[in-house]
Design a protein around this motif. Structure first.
Motif, PDB file in Angstrom:
ATOM      1  N   MET A   1       0.841  -1.187   0.000  1.00  0.00           N
ATOM      2  CA  MET A   1       0.000   0.000   0.000  1.00  0.00           C
ATOM      3  C   MET A   1       0.879   1.240   0.000  1.00  0.00           C
ATOM      4  SD  MET A   1      -3.474  -0.716   1.239  1.00  0.00           S
ATOM      5  CE  MET A   1      -4.062  -2.260   1.872  1.00  0.00           C
ATOM      6  N   ARG A   2       0.375   2.251  -0.651  1.00  0.00           N
ATOM      7  CA  ARG A   2       1.122   3.496  -0.791  1.00  0.00           C
ATOM      8  C   ARG A   2       0.216   4.680  -0.467  1.00  0.00           C
ATOM      9  NH1 ARG A   2       3.076   5.150  -6.474  1.00  0.00           N
ATOM     10  NH2 ARG A   2       3.508   7.300  -5.984  1.00  0.00           N
ATOM     11  N   ILE A   3       0.718   5.643   0.267  1.00  0.00           N
ATOM     12  CA  ILE A   3       0.000   6.880   0.571  1.00  0.00           C
ATOM     13  C   ILE A   3       0.530   7.954  -0.363  1.00  0.00           C
ATOM     14  CG2 ILE A   3      -0.434   8.657   2.301  1.00  0.00           C
ATOM     15  CD1 ILE A   3      -0.019   6.441   4.433  1.00  0.00           C
ATOM     16  N   ILE A   4      -0.383   8.599  -1.071  1.00  0.00           N
ATOM     17  CA  ILE A   4      -0.018   9.622  -2.045  1.00  0.00           C
ATOM     18  C   ILE A   4      -0.636  10.949  -1.625  1.00  0.00           C
ATOM     19  CG2 ILE A   4      -0.257  10.353  -4.453  1.00  0.00           C
ATOM     20  CD1 ILE A   4      -0.456   7.316  -5.141  1.00  0.00           C
ATOM     21  N   ILE A  52      -4.882   6.446  -1.076  1.00  0.00           N
ATOM     22  CA  ILE A  52      -4.204   5.207  -0.707  1.00  0.00           C
ATOM     23  C   ILE A  52      -4.386   4.247  -1.872  1.00  0.00           C
ATOM     24  CG2 ILE A  52      -4.103   3.255   0.887  1.00  0.00           C
ATOM     25  CD1 ILE A  52      -5.067   5.116   3.070  1.00  0.00           C
ATOM     26  N   THR A  53      -3.256   3.749  -2.351  1.00  0.00           N
ATOM     27  CA  THR A  53      -3.288   2.860  -3.504  1.00  0.00           C
ATOM     28  C   THR A  53      -2.676   1.506  -3.153  1.00  0.00           C
ATOM     29  OG1 THR A  53      -1.143   3.592  -4.342  1.00  0.00           O
ATOM     30  CG2 THR A  53      -3.069   4.809  -5.101  1.00  0.00           C
ATOM     31  N   ASP A  54      -3.084   0.517  -3.908  1.00  0.00           N
ATOM     32  CA  ASP A  54      -2.486  -0.808  -3.855  1.00  0.00           C
ATOM     33  C   ASP A  54      -2.218  -1.180  -5.308  1.00  0.00           C
ATOM     34  OD1 ASP A  54      -1.542  -3.254  -3.035  1.00  0.00           O
ATOM     35  OD2 ASP A  54      -3.529  -4.158  -2.840  1.00  0.00           O
ATOM     36  N   LYS A  55      -0.958  -1.143  -5.682  1.00  0.00           N
ATOM     37  CA  LYS A  55      -0.561  -1.276  -7.080  1.00  0.00           C
ATOM     38  C   LYS A  55      -1.230  -0.162  -7.863  1.00  0.00           C
ATOM     39  CE  LYS A  55       0.437  -6.041  -6.404  1.00  0.00           C
ATOM     40  NZ  LYS A  55      -0.142  -7.302  -6.182  1.00  0.00           N
ATOM     41  N   SER A  56      -2.057  -0.464  -8.847  1.00  0.00           N
ATOM     42  CA  SER A  56      -2.696   0.594  -9.635  1.00  0.00           C
ATOM     43  C   SER A  56      -4.108   0.912  -9.153  1.00  0.00           C
ATOM     44  CB  SER A  56      -2.739   0.189 -11.112  1.00  0.00           C
ATOM     45  OG  SER A  56      -3.548  -0.958 -11.264  1.00  0.00           O
ATOM     46  N   THR A  91      -6.250   5.816   8.309  1.00  0.00           N
ATOM     47  CA  THR A  91      -4.988   6.234   7.692  1.00  0.00           C
ATOM     48  C   THR A  91      -5.160   7.533   6.912  1.00  0.00           C
ATOM     49  OG1 THR A  91      -4.236   3.945   7.565  1.00  0.00           O
ATOM     50  CG2 THR A  91      -3.125   5.532   6.127  1.00  0.00           C
ATOM     51  N   GLU A  95      -3.388  11.175   7.947  1.00  0.00           N
ATOM     52  CA  GLU A  95      -2.586  11.957   6.992  1.00  0.00           C
ATOM     53  C   GLU A  95      -3.160  13.348   6.812  1.00  0.00           C
ATOM     54  OE1 GLU A  95       0.409  11.302   5.299  1.00  0.00           O
ATOM     55  OE2 GLU A  95       0.474   9.690   6.780  1.00  0.00           O
TER      56      GLU A  95
END
Length: 150
Positions: A1-4, A52-56, A91, A95
């Protein structure tokens, strides 16, 4: 997971907000949603957005806009149905709080629907308290407004 960290012009945010609108239309009713809320949920004033992303796949979003010198209004918080109950809403809100603090805000306010019990529960767990309805929500019995001092 990624926070953008992005802004309200991000197409991924726009797409997830469209999904949020469909979700709200199903709960609240499309006509009521359009009459009472859509004009307040435009994206042009939302300059701070969390994705919040997971892959694309974009799983969750939320943003805020300036309400006054010391207060930011949280807008468009949403977690896709298949990604719920994994803490992504928390989350996103954590943020938002961090970014708002860095920008000098002292308070976060938000509006949620009376029918959105899960959202209300999450916001309370995060330290938000119910306040009198503010701004455009004054007199709207279907709105619940909340505030947190950060």
């Amino acid at each position: 997971m990624r926070i953008i960290h992005t802004d309200g012009k991000d197409k991924r945010f726009e797409n997830l907000c469209c999904e949020l609108d469909k979700y709200l239309n199903n709960i609240i009713g499309e006509e009521k949603q359009q009459d009472q809320y859509n004009r307040y949920n435009t994206l042009e004033d939302i300059h701070d957005v969390i994705l919040i992303t997971d892959k694309s796949d974009v799983l969750a979003c939320g943003g805020f806009k300036r309400y006054d010198e010391f207060t930011a209004e949280v807008k468009r918080v949403y977690v896709k149905e298949n990604a719920r109950r994994h803490g992504l809403g928390k989350t996103v809100m954590d943020e938002i709080e961090k970014v708002a603090l860095k920008k000098g805000y002292k308070n976060l306010i938000l509006e949620t629907g009376r029918a959105l019990k899960g959202a209300q529960k999450m916001y309370r767990k995060l330290g938000f308290e119910v306040i009198n309805n503010f701004g455009q929500y004054i007199g709207n019995d279907e709105s619940i407004c909340m505030k947190k001092i950060i």
